[in-house]
Design a protein around this motif. Structure first.
Motif, PDB file in Angstrom:
ATOM      1  N   SER A  70      29.829  37.844  49.532  1.00 20.30           N
ATOM      2  CA  SER A  70      28.493  38.328  49.909  1.00 20.30           C
ATOM      3  C   SER A  70      28.059  37.829  51.294  1.00 20.30           C
ATOM      4  O   SER A  70      27.286  38.506  51.979  1.00 20.30           O
ATOM      5  CB  SER A  70      27.458  37.920  48.860  1.00 20.30           C
ATOM      6  N   VAL A  71      28.598  36.669  51.714  1.00 13.93           N
ATOM      7  CA  VAL A  71      28.194  36.127  53.018  1.00 13.93           C
ATOM      8  C   VAL A  71      28.671  37.000  54.185  1.00 13.93           C
ATOM      9  O   VAL A  71      28.210  36.835  55.309  1.00 13.93           O
ATOM     10  CB  VAL A  71      28.727  34.690  53.233  1.00 13.93           C
ATOM     11  N   PHE A  72      29.583  37.922  53.914  1.00 13.27           N
ATOM     12  CA  PHE A  72      30.095  38.790  54.977  1.00 13.27           C
ATOM     13  C   PHE A  72      29.335  40.110  55.063  1.00 13.27           C
ATOM     14  O   PHE A  72      29.771  41.033  55.755  1.00 13.27           O
ATOM     15  CB  PHE A  72      31.580  39.077  54.767  1.00 13.27           C
ATOM     16  N   TYR A  73      28.222  40.200  54.343  1.00 15.96           N
ATOM     17  CA  TYR A  73      27.408  41.418  54.359  1.00 15.96           C
ATOM     18  C   TYR A  73      26.021  41.134  54.906  1.00 15.96           C
ATOM     19  O   TYR A  73      25.458  40.064  54.656  1.00 15.96           O
ATOM     20  CB  TYR A  73      27.186  41.929  52.934  1.00 15.96           C
ATOM     21  N   LYS A  74      25.446  42.134  55.583  1.00 16.46           N
ATOM     22  CA  LYS A  74      24.017  42.056  55.908  1.00 16.46           C
ATOM     23  C   LYS A  74      23.231  42.247  54.618  1.00 16.46           C
ATOM     24  O   LYS A  74      22.304  41.491  54.319  1.00 16.46           O
ATOM     25  CB  LYS A  74      23.675  43.144  56.926  1.00 16.46           C
ATOM     26  N   THR A  75      23.598  43.288  53.849  1.00 11.66           N
ATOM     27  CA  THR A  75      22.963  43.523  52.550  1.00 11.66           C
ATOM     28  C   THR A  75      24.072  43.594  51.501  1.00 11.66           C
ATOM     29  O   THR A  75      24.707  44.634  51.331  1.00 11.66           O
ATOM     30  CB  THR A  75      22.196  44.871  52.560  1.00 11.66           C
ATOM     31  N   PRO A  76      24.333  42.484  50.810  1.00 10.12           N
ATOM     32  CA  PRO A  76      25.455  42.484  49.868  1.00 10.12           C
ATOM     33  C   PRO A  76      25.202  43.448  48.711  1.00 10.12           C
ATOM     34  O   PRO A  76      24.071  43.547  48.233  1.00 10.12           O
ATOM     35  CB  PRO A  76      25.493  41.041  49.348  1.00 10.12           C
ATOM     36  N   PRO A  77      26.245  44.173  48.269  1.00 11.92           N
ATOM     37  CA  PRO A  77      26.080  45.040  47.100  1.00 11.92           C
ATOM     38  C   PRO A  77      25.672  44.196  45.898  1.00 11.92           C
ATOM     39  O   PRO A  77      26.174  43.087  45.730  1.00 11.92           O
ATOM     40  CB  PRO A  77      27.479  45.618  46.888  1.00 11.92           C
ATOM     41  N   LYS A  78      24.753  44.751  45.112  1.00 14.06           N
ATOM     42  CA  LYS A  78      24.270  43.989  43.941  1.00 14.06           C
ATOM     43  C   LYS A  78      25.388  43.853  42.914  1.00 14.06           C
ATOM     44  O   LYS A  78      26.169  44.771  42.703  1.00 14.06           O
ATOM     45  CB  LYS A  78      23.097  44.737  43.310  1.00 14.06           C
ATOM     46  N   ASN A  79      25.426  42.693  42.293  1.00 11.84           N
ATOM     47  CA  ASN A  79      26.358  42.436  41.184  1.00 11.84           C
ATOM     48  C   ASN A  79      27.837  42.538  41.546  1.00 11.84           C
ATOM     49  O   ASN A  79      28.669  42.720  40.676  1.00 11.84           O
ATOM     50  CB  ASN A  79      26.082  43.367  39.992  1.00 11.84           C
ATOM     51  N   GLN A  80      28.157  42.453  42.815  1.00  4.72           N
ATOM     52  CA  GLN A  80      29.578  42.416  43.187  1.00  4.72           C
ATOM     53  C   GLN A  80      30.109  41.030  42.825  1.00  4.72           C
ATOM     54  O   GLN A  80      29.481  40.026  43.135  1.00  4.72           O
ATOM     55  CB  GLN A  80      29.727  42.697  44.676  1.00  4.72           C
ATOM     56  N   ARG A  81      31.237  41.001  42.161  1.00  2.77           N
ATOM     57  CA  ARG A  81      31.771  39.716  41.686  1.00  2.77           C
ATOM     58  C   ARG A  81      33.127  39.446  42.340  1.00  2.77           C
ATOM     59  O   ARG A  81      34.165  39.455  41.693  1.00  2.77           O
ATOM     60  CB  ARG A  81      31.931  39.758  40.147  1.00  2.77           C
ATOM     61  N   LEU A  82      33.085  39.247  43.664  1.00  2.68           N
ATOM     62  CA  LEU A  82      34.337  39.105  44.408  1.00  2.68           C
ATOM     63  C   LEU A  82      34.386  37.778  45.162  1.00  2.68           C
ATOM     64  O   LEU A  82      33.428  37.403  45.832  1.00  2.68           O
ATOM     65  CB  LEU A  82      34.475  40.221  45.441  1.00  2.68           C
ATOM     66  N   ILE A  83      35.533  37.126  45.061  1.00  3.13           N
ATOM     67  CA  ILE A  83      35.778  35.949  45.894  1.00  3.13           C
ATOM     68  C   ILE A  83      37.111  36.142  46.617  1.00  3.13           C
ATOM     69  O   ILE A  83      37.932  36.959  46.211  1.00  3.13           O
ATOM     70  CB  ILE A  83      35.797  34.643  45.065  1.00  3.13           C
ATOM     71  N   ARG A  84      37.270  35.393  47.711  1.00  2.00           N
ATOM     72  CA  ARG A  84      38.493  35.502  48.508  1.00  2.00           C
ATOM     73  C   ARG A  84      39.297  34.210  48.404  1.00  2.00           C
ATOM     74  O   ARG A  84      38.745  33.118  48.574  1.00  2.00           O
ATOM     75  CB  ARG A  84      38.122  35.742  49.980  1.00  2.00           C
TER      76      ARG A  84
END
Ligand code: GLN
Length: 397
Positions: A356-370
């Motif tokens: 989410s830190v790579f978005y201006k407006t993160p998509p809601k409920n996205q459950r992604l890690i790198r």
């Protein structure tokens, strides 16, 4: 005597410390295996280190030319011919920089005037937007879409205009591992020519491409060539992220503007490292040619270790990053990605990066890690063991 702090009017009021520094420090503080910030835990090729040792005693300790050691620029020119069949002038079109982050910053400062618009595709590497803000530009964020995080060409057409000065692309893509294809580059070229904007093409993972895919460089597209600043780095390619040696390839008129800024940001780049890289590039013993296979095998190992734990692994076609969806893991599914990355680091002993830190407006409920899989096989196995152990604990009532 106590003195009150001087007040400071921040130029970047919303910004904190970069996620890479935050997560690497957290990993260290909690003794976690660091799969967050992207860097290898193994050594650069021995022959590169040997070249460096040689060059340390060869009298290379003073300023190199501002635009880079000639022997290195010549090797970069040859590399561009070898991989992309593109011929550039090493004197007027290649500038060596102190890392790709410097080259990104310099490009934006050199080209973007206050009020100009800059198109950024989210999720985006975190250095892009602050550079635009510092130049007084206006970032226009567009989201990449679909499982491969592709450019939505219709949405792009709606956002570009005569106010657009620069568009930033990144392929292979950090953090998603996607590749931009030739058709999309052609489309961008048509828009760039129509609206008269430049393209910053961040290609620092150019030599890590999997499953038989081929990296298409923006400079291969004739209609983009005179508008493109291609940025790449040796940090990733040679397992030496701390060396901070990168370069920018751009047509002479853009290079002139680029160097006007570069000369007053870092002026030059570490001399012995430039010579060592030039020596190694002259005969790399197949290092670059083998790099994709080297990382493809690590990706496959890491995926084989992680998928039995319930992570859904998104396609990683390039880079040394793997996106993992944790929404089907009951112990983690309820957490935001930032909370998940913190929990994994502090509680499970494996550090990751939230997306989410790579978005201006993160998509809601996205459950992604790198995760970064540029690690020794043993490190990857140990990380999977730690995750498995804690997930088993959590599953037992
Ligand atoms: N490119 C690296 C990553 O994505 C980090 C670079 C940095 O820390 N500035 O992890």
């Amino acid at each position: 005597m106590n003195q009150a702090e001087a007040s400071v009017s921040s130029k970047l009021p919303e910004l904190g410390t970069t996620i890479f520094t935050v997560m690497s420090k957290m990993a260290q503080d909690f003794g976690a295996i660091n799969l967050s910030q992207g860097f290898p835990d193994f050594e650069p090729p021995e022959r590169l280190l040997e070249a460096f040792r040689q060059r340390l005693s060869g009298g290379h300790h003073q300023y190199p030319p501002m635009h880079g050691v000639a022997a290195l620029r010549t090797q970069i020119q040859k590399k561009l011919e070898r991989f992309y069949q593109v011929t550039v002038d090493s004197e007027t079109e290649i500038t060596v920089t102190s890392g790709a982050t410097e080259a990104i910053f310099v490009t934006v400062q050199a080209l973007v005037h206050p009020g100009d618009e800059v198109v950024i595709f989210d999720p985006a590497f975190d250095a892009y937007a602050p550079a635009v803000a510092l130049a007084g530009g206006i970032a226009k964020h567009l989201q990449l879409t679909g499982p491969h995080f592709e450019v939505d060409e219709t949405a792009l057409e709606q956002v570009v205009s005569s106010r657009t000065r620069l568009l930033i692309i990144n392929s292979p893509h950090n953090p998603c591992g996607g590749l931009i294809n030739r058709e999309t580059l052609e489309h961008i070229a048509a828009l760039a020519n129509r609206f008269d904007f430049y393209v910053l093409s961040d290609e620092v993972y150019e030599h890590m491409v999997f499953d038989g895919h081929r990296h298409v460089s923006a400079i291969e597209i004739p209609a983009l060539r005179r508008r493109t600043l291609m940025i790449s780095s040796f940090g990733k390619t040679f397992h030496a992220t701390g060396w901070k040696v990168a370069y920018c390839v751009a047509p002479p008129n853009l290079t002139i503007e680029f160097r006007k800024v570069h000369q007053f940001v870092t002026f030059t780049t570490h001399t012995p490292c430039q010579w060592a890289i030039a020596d190694f590039l002259a005969n790399d013993g197949g290092h670059i040619a083998d790099l994709s296979k080297f990382y493809e095998r690590k990706r496959d190992l890491f995926n084989a270790l992680l998928s039995p734990l319930g992570f859904q692994l998104l396609p990683s076609q390039g880079t040394y990053f793997q996106l993992a969806d944790y929404s089907r893991i009951p112990a983690l599914a309820g957490l935001t990605d930032t909370a998940c990355a913190n929990t994994l680091t502090q509680d499970y002993g494996v550090a990751a990066i939230p997306i989410s830190v790579f978005y201006k407006t993160p998509p809601k409920n996205q459950r992604l890690i790198r995760f970064c899989f540029a690690k020794d096989d043993e490190t990857l196995k140990l990380a999977a063991e730690r995750l498995a152990l804690r997930l088993k604990d959590k599953a037992t009532p």
